[in-house]
Design an enzyme around this catalytic site. Structure first.
Site, PDB file in Angstrom:
ATOM      1  N   HIS A  82      12.692  -1.580   3.697  1.00  0.00           N
ATOM      2  CA  HIS A  82      13.002  -0.553   4.690  1.00  0.00           C
ATOM      3  C   HIS A  82      14.274   0.220   4.353  1.00  0.00           C
ATOM      4  CE1 HIS A  82       9.992  -0.955   7.924  1.00  0.00           C
ATOM      5  NE2 HIS A  82       9.846  -2.184   7.456  1.00  0.00           N
ATOM      6  N   HIS A  94       0.867  -1.181   0.000  1.00  0.00           N
ATOM      7  CA  HIS A  94       0.000   0.000   0.000  1.00  0.00           C
ATOM      8  C   HIS A  94       0.901   1.227   0.000  1.00  0.00           C
ATOM      9  CE1 HIS A  94      -1.471   3.285   2.697  1.00  0.00           C
ATOM     10  NE2 HIS A  94      -2.444   3.286   1.807  1.00  0.00           N
TER      11      HIS A  94
END
Length: 302
Positions: free
Chosen positions: A147, A108
């Site tokens: 990340h 998302h």
């Protein structure tokens, strides 16, 4: 302080196009279809792009919206009550990608810009956005890549930006009624204006531009991993958590519904198939149990 609404809108339209083109590169025939719509109440409209029944992506939606309204809804003023009653202009790109293969995580992303206006007072503006990863069968290398890409986008703006917005993402995408993280996290930021317009806009662009480099290599690496009905059933079960979160907690969903937004575009985030089971628990030592112990927990991945 002057703001350039047109520049933000042009960037968002280009971002939507680039993300769709990048995701289509991972497909083998399916492509995004476009639906241009106008908002009847308040003004504005948008462009919804949806890919369905692909070999790689079971359903994906990449939505651009630009809407205006006479009064900020409750979902937008709950944490900023001083904005109640102001007219608003909101624009953004929001996307959710539901892959077919359970070894490819759902992703998302959202980047947005708000202006709240009141006659006789200065405009109040801010940026928000971020992205998060929701694996079903996690891989350390995927979470690390996700990340580290996010951190690289944040680092030019200050050494505390990534840890602060990573923590905000962990806190925001938490299912309180399940006592679970929704996924493996990422970035979340909102109400960003303290840097001034130019730097804040540059940061929103850095986040938006880093989504494809964060996600596309994961899709490419995992999309051809063989899977069985067992993995598929677990994927559908875990998608239930996604539905629960979006309908109960998600600010964007609530904002759209409370402002009379276009329901089809608002709910495009929901997966095409989903399943619930009563009080189901994974067997200890299984790959399904590892998701709970290793991946939908707060961890330092970067």
């Amino acid at each position: 302080m002057s703001i350039d609404v047109a520049a933000v809108k042009n960037y968002l339209l280009d971002l939507q196009q680039r993300i769709c083109a990048g995701l289509e590169q991972e497909e083998s025939g399916a492509c995004f279809v476009q639906d241009v719509w106008q908002r009847e109440v308040g003004g504005g409209g948008g462009i919804t792009r949806v890919l369905e029944n692909g070999a790689v992506f079971e359903k994906g939606g990449v939505n651009f919206s630009h809407v205006l309204g006479g009064a900020m809804p409750a979902s937008a003023t709950a944490h900023r009550p001083e904005l109640a009653g102001r007219a608003f202009e909101a624009m953004g790109v929001s996307l959710v990608i539901h892959p077919r293969n359970p070894y490819v995580p759902t992703s998302h992303a959202n980047v947005r810009f708000f202006v709240a206006r009141k006659e006789g007072e200065p405009d109040v503006w801010w940026f928000g956005g971020g992205y998060d990863l929701t694996p079903y069968y996690g891989f350390d290398e995927d979470c690390q890549h996700w990340h580290r890409t996010a951190k690289a986008a944040c680092d030019p703006f200050g050494e505390t930006v990534y840890p602060d917005y990573k923590r905000w993402c962990d806190d925001y995408f938490y299912l309180k009624h399940r006592h679970e993280q929704r996924g493996a996290g990422g970035l979340f930021f909102d109400d960003l204006n303290s840097w001034g317009f130019e730097k804040s806009f540059a940061f929103m662009q850095a986040v938006g531009n880093s989504y494809l480099p964060a996600y596309q290599p994961i899709v490419n690496r995992c999309k051809n991993i063989a899977y069985s009905e067992r993995e598929r059933e677990f994927q559908l079960y875990r998608r239930g958590r996604y539905v629960e979160y979006n309908l109960v907690y998600d600010r964007g969903t609530l904002f759209g519904l409370q402002t009379g937004g276009r329901t089809e575009s608002i709910l495009m985030s929901l997966p095409p198939q989903v399943a619930w089971r009563y009080d189901w628990q994974p067997e200890p030592g299984t790959p399904e149990a590892k998701l709970y112990s290793d991946y939908i927990v707060v961890r330092d991945w970067a």
